[in-house]
Scaffold this motif. Structure first.
Motif, mmCIF file in Angstrom:
data_model
loop_
_atom_site.group_PDB
_atom_site.id
_atom_site.type_symbol
_atom_site.label_atom_id
_atom_site.label_comp_id
_atom_site.label_asym_id
_atom_site.label_seq_id
_atom_site.Cartn_x
_atom_site.Cartn_y
_atom_site.Cartn_z
ATOM 1 N N ASN A 118 28.145 -55.148 60.652
ATOM 2 C CA ASN A 118 29.521 -55.037 60.147
ATOM 3 C C ASN A 118 30.524 -55.636 61.127
ATOM 4 N N ASN A 145 34.070 -46.885 64.500
ATOM 5 C CA ASN A 145 33.205 -46.364 63.434
ATOM 6 C C ASN A 145 31.741 -46.365 63.899
ATOM 7 N N GLU A 205 29.381 -43.127 64.724
ATOM 8 C CA GLU A 205 28.140 -42.976 63.934
ATOM 9 C C GLU A 205 26.919 -42.893 64.861
ATOM 10 N N ASP A 255 19.432 -35.337 61.872
ATOM 11 C CA ASP A 255 19.085 -34.893 60.513
ATOM 12 C C ASP A 255 20.235 -35.118 59.538
ATOM 13 N N ILE A 256 19.893 -35.087 58.246
ATOM 14 C CA ILE A 256 20.916 -35.170 57.199
ATOM 15 C C ILE A 256 21.729 -33.868 57.196
ATOM 16 N N HIS A 257 23.049 -33.996 57.180
ATOM 17 C CA HIS A 257 23.920 -32.811 57.106
ATOM 18 C C HIS A 257 25.213 -33.203 56.395
ATOM 19 N N VAL A 263 28.086 -34.313 58.647
ATOM 20 C CA VAL A 263 27.882 -35.656 59.227
ATOM 21 C C VAL A 263 28.211 -36.713 58.165
ATOM 22 N N GLY A 264 27.751 -36.457 56.938
ATOM 23 C CA GLY A 264 28.042 -37.383 55.833
ATOM 24 C C GLY A 264 29.542 -37.539 55.622
ATOM 25 N N LYS A 288 31.127 -39.595 58.411
ATOM 26 C CA LYS A 288 30.818 -41.028 58.250
ATOM 27 C C LYS A 288 31.621 -41.631 57.107
ATOM 28 N N ASP A 289 31.795 -40.853 56.015
ATOM 29 C CA ASP A 289 32.602 -41.361 54.886
ATOM 30 C C ASP A 289 34.056 -41.561 55.323
ATOM 31 N N ALA A 293 34.358 -44.660 57.326
ATOM 32 C CA ALA A 293 34.333 -45.825 56.438
ATOM 33 C C ALA A 293 35.699 -45.989 55.764
HETATM 34 N N1 ATP Z 1 23.136 -37.701 58.714
HETATM 35 C C1 ATP Z 1 23.711 -37.845 57.514
HETATM 36 N N2 ATP Z 1 23.960 -36.763 56.747
HETATM 37 C C2 ATP Z 1 24.533 -36.893 55.530
HETATM 38 N N3 ATP Z 1 24.945 -38.060 54.988
HETATM 39 C C3 ATP Z 1 24.748 -39.179 55.716
HETATM 40 C C4 ATP Z 1 24.116 -39.128 57.004
HETATM 41 N N4 ATP Z 1 24.051 -40.407 57.481
HETATM 42 C C5 ATP Z 1 24.610 -41.176 56.540
HETATM 43 N N5 ATP Z 1 25.041 -40.464 55.487
HETATM 44 C C6 ATP Z 1 25.717 -40.984 54.269
HETATM 45 O O1 ATP Z 1 25.334 -42.345 54.077
HETATM 46 C C7 ATP Z 1 26.482 -43.191 54.184
HETATM 47 C C8 ATP Z 1 26.095 -44.476 54.894
HETATM 48 O O2 ATP Z 1 25.560 -44.170 56.176
HETATM 49 P P1 ATP Z 1 25.956 -44.970 57.473
HETATM 50 O O3 ATP Z 1 27.459 -44.922 57.590
HETATM 51 O O4 ATP Z 1 25.150 -44.474 58.605
HETATM 52 O O5 ATP Z 1 25.448 -46.409 57.015
HETATM 53 P P2 ATP Z 1 25.968 -47.794 57.494
HETATM 54 O O6 ATP Z 1 25.452 -48.807 56.545
HETATM 55 O O7 ATP Z 1 25.666 -47.928 58.949
HETATM 56 O O8 ATP Z 1 27.563 -47.618 57.261
HETATM 57 P P3 ATP Z 1 28.773 -48.387 57.930
HETATM 58 O O9 ATP Z 1 28.946 -49.563 57.026
HETATM 59 O O10 ATP Z 1 29.915 -47.394 57.837
HETATM 60 O O11 ATP Z 1 28.389 -48.715 59.338
HETATM 61 C C9 ATP Z 1 27.533 -42.368 54.936
HETATM 62 O O12 ATP Z 1 28.863 -42.812 54.634
HETATM 63 C C10 ATP Z 1 27.232 -40.965 54.432
HETATM 64 O O13 ATP Z 1 27.821 -40.748 53.146
#
Ligand code: ATP
Length: 123
Positions: free
Chosen positions: A33, A75, A79, A88-90, A93-94, A97-98, A101
């Motif tokens: 990105n 960002n 992350e 882990d997924i939580h 955390v989601g 990250k949202d 974004a």
């Molecule tokens: N540990 C987690 N727990 C819950 N949801 C998650 C987790 N990791 C990622 N997600 C979900 O997945 C989406 C994408 O993940 P992530 O941001 O890591 O991917 P990316 O492709 O690296 O994104 P970016 O373009 O922002 O760098 C997040 O916006 C979130 O909604």
């Protein structure tokens, strides 16, 4: 060899600059990105070099391009920290990250608006 992160603080300016450039290098190498935003930023700069906007438009364009790249680095850093501390997924955390974004999205919308206005005003 330091074994405490606090010992790494307050280094000379040259050393701090080296750390910052190292950070830019990591971001470029590891984050597609960041590379994508740098590519779009450079493309926009080349386009505007032909259109020749006024100094104030240049200032806004450069500012917004740097802000997007800086936001993308922030960002990616947060992350990476989240994934390191909590792999882990939580839902929290989601959510975080949202929201990160969303920060980049808002700046990209602002950049698009500034770019169009600069073009319309300069042609
Ligand atoms: N540990 C987690 N727990 C819950 N949801 C998650 C987790 N990791 C990622 N997600 C979900 O997945 C989406 C994408 O993940 P992530 O941001 O890591 O991917 P990316 O492709 O690296 O994104 P970016 O373009 O922002 O760098 C997040 O916006 C979130 O909604």
């Amino acid at each position: 060899m330091e074994n405490n992160a606090a010992d790494l603080k307050n280094q000379p300016f040259k050393q701090k600059l080296q750390f910052a450039l190292q950070g830019l290098g990591y971001a470029f190498k590891q984050e597609s990105n960041v590379r994508r935003h740098i590519f779009f930023g450079l493309t926009a700069l080349i386009l505007f070099a032909f259109v020749q906007p006024t100094a104030i438009w240049w200032a806004l364009i450069v500012l917004v391009i740097c802000l997007i790249i800086a936001a993308e680095i922030l960002n990616s850093s947060i992350e990476a920290m989240l994934d390191h501390l909590h792999p882990d997924i939580h839902p929290t955390v989601g959510c975080i990250k949202d929201m990160l974004a969303a920060m980049v999205l808002l700046l990209s919308i602002a950049a698009g608006i500034i770019g169009v206005l600069a073009l319309v005003d300069s042609i």
